[in-house]
Design a protein around this motif. Structure first.
Motif, PDB file in Angstrom:
ATOM      1  N   TYR A  63      -2.397  -1.331  -3.318  1.00 44.21           N
ATOM      2  CA  TYR A  63      -3.444  -0.335  -3.132  1.00 44.21           C
ATOM      3  C   TYR A  63      -2.778   1.032  -3.248  1.00 44.21           C
ATOM      4  O   TYR A  63      -1.818   1.318  -2.535  1.00 44.21           O
ATOM      5  N   ILE A  94       0.847  -1.191   0.000  1.00 43.71           N
ATOM      6  CA  ILE A  94       0.000   0.000   0.000  1.00 43.71           C
ATOM      7  C   ILE A  94       0.878   1.234   0.000  1.00 43.71           C
ATOM      8  O   ILE A  94       1.955   1.239   0.614  1.00 43.71           O
ATOM      9  N   VAL A 118      -7.626   3.647  -5.159  1.00 40.46           N
ATOM     10  CA  VAL A 118      -8.686   4.018  -4.216  1.00 40.46           C
ATOM     11  C   VAL A 118      -9.027   5.473  -4.511  1.00 40.46           C
ATOM     12  O   VAL A 118      -8.222   6.366  -4.242  1.00 40.46           O
ATOM     13  N   VAL A 122      -4.798  -1.463  -7.528  1.00 38.28           N
ATOM     14  CA  VAL A 122      -6.136  -1.117  -7.068  1.00 38.28           C
ATOM     15  C   VAL A 122      -6.093   0.345  -6.627  1.00 38.28           C
ATOM     16  O   VAL A 122      -5.547   0.674  -5.578  1.00 38.28           O
ATOM     17  N   GLY A 126      -7.001   4.362   3.569  1.00 33.99           N
ATOM     18  CA  GLY A 126      -6.156   3.187   3.379  1.00 33.99           C
ATOM     19  C   GLY A 126      -6.380   2.132   4.444  1.00 33.99           C
ATOM     20  O   GLY A 126      -6.407   0.933   4.153  1.00 33.99           O
ATOM     21  N   HIS A 140     -11.009  -8.574  -3.414  1.00 35.68           N
ATOM     22  CA  HIS A 140      -9.612  -8.155  -3.452  1.00 35.68           C
ATOM     23  C   HIS A 140      -8.752  -9.172  -4.194  1.00 35.68           C
ATOM     24  O   HIS A 140      -8.847 -10.368  -3.941  1.00 35.68           O
ATOM     25  N   VAL A 177      -9.586   0.197   3.646  1.00 36.77           N
ATOM     26  CA  VAL A 177      -9.391  -0.754   2.547  1.00 36.77           C
ATOM     27  C   VAL A 177      -8.656  -1.997   3.042  1.00 36.77           C
ATOM     28  O   VAL A 177      -9.048  -3.131   2.739  1.00 36.77           O
ATOM     29  N   CYS A 179      -1.665  -7.633  -5.049  1.00 42.35           N
ATOM     30  CA  CYS A 179      -1.998  -6.295  -5.539  1.00 42.35           C
ATOM     31  C   CYS A 179      -1.280  -5.216  -4.743  1.00 42.35           C
ATOM     32  O   CYS A 179      -0.654  -5.489  -3.718  1.00 42.35           O
ATOM     33  N   ARG A 222      -9.963  -5.953   3.339  1.00 45.76           N
ATOM     34  CA  ARG A 222      -9.225  -7.107   2.815  1.00 45.76           C
ATOM     35  C   ARG A 222      -9.094  -8.183   3.883  1.00 45.76           C
ATOM     36  O   ARG A 222      -9.306  -9.362   3.628  1.00 45.76           O
ATOM     37  N   SER A 269      -4.879   1.947 -13.470  1.00 43.79           N
ATOM     38  CA  SER A 269      -5.288   1.023 -12.404  1.00 43.79           C
ATOM     39  C   SER A 269      -6.114  -0.111 -13.007  1.00 43.79           C
ATOM     40  O   SER A 269      -6.961   0.119 -13.876  1.00 43.79           O
TER      41      SER A 269
END
Length: 153
Positions: free
Chosen positions: A104, A13, A84, A82, A139, A98, A142, A102, A146, A121
């Protein structure tokens, strides 16, 4: 993409052009607590500050990319981006599945993701909110989602 019981999963992330170092520290503390494999920034650099009380930047890999193209070039093969973002094309986080592997990507509070980041994305997600949220809060939500999805699989 199906979660596939999150076998061989990992996620990272990060923030594109983060506005304040305090938000980065809070996001990274959440990342460490919620199972992120790495953290990253695109644009502005991370600076140590009091909000990273768990010293997450020394507990997990940290990557910095000069711009979005640099970031995209250095992604591991098969990793999905991904984004956001509050966007009319974004899927609802509440029903989003999800990807197993990946990253984020969050944008700064004042400008959001760049046009290139939105375009490139693989997925865009957003969640029910009356107003835009602080990047560290968004964040964390998200990553928590997950974690919840993983526990249901």
């Amino acid at each position: 993409m199906q979660p596939d019981n999150f076998k061989n999963e990992f996620f990272g992330i990060g923030i594109q052009n983060g506005k304040t170092p305090e938000n980065l520290g809070v996001l990274w503390r959440s990342a460490q607590n919620l199972g992120a494999s790495f953290i990253f920034t695109i644009g502005k650099r991370y600076a140590k500050q009091a909000s990273d009380t768990h010293n997450a930047v020394h507990s997990m890999p940290y990557y910095h990319y000069d711009n979005f193209q640099d970031f995209k070039t250095h992604l591991p093969k098969g990793v999905r981006i991904v984004g956001v973002e509050l966007d009319e094309n974004a899927a609802s986080l509440e029903t989003f599945e999800h990807p197993r592997r990946c990253v984020y990507l969050l944008g700064a509070e004042d400008h959001g993701l760049s046009k290139d980041a939105i375009k490139e994305s693989h997925f865009l997600v957003q969640f029910s909110s009356t107003f835009s949220l602080n990047v560290a809060v968004a964040g964390s939500i998200v990553m928590y989602d997950r974690t919840r999805q993983k526990s249901r699989s």
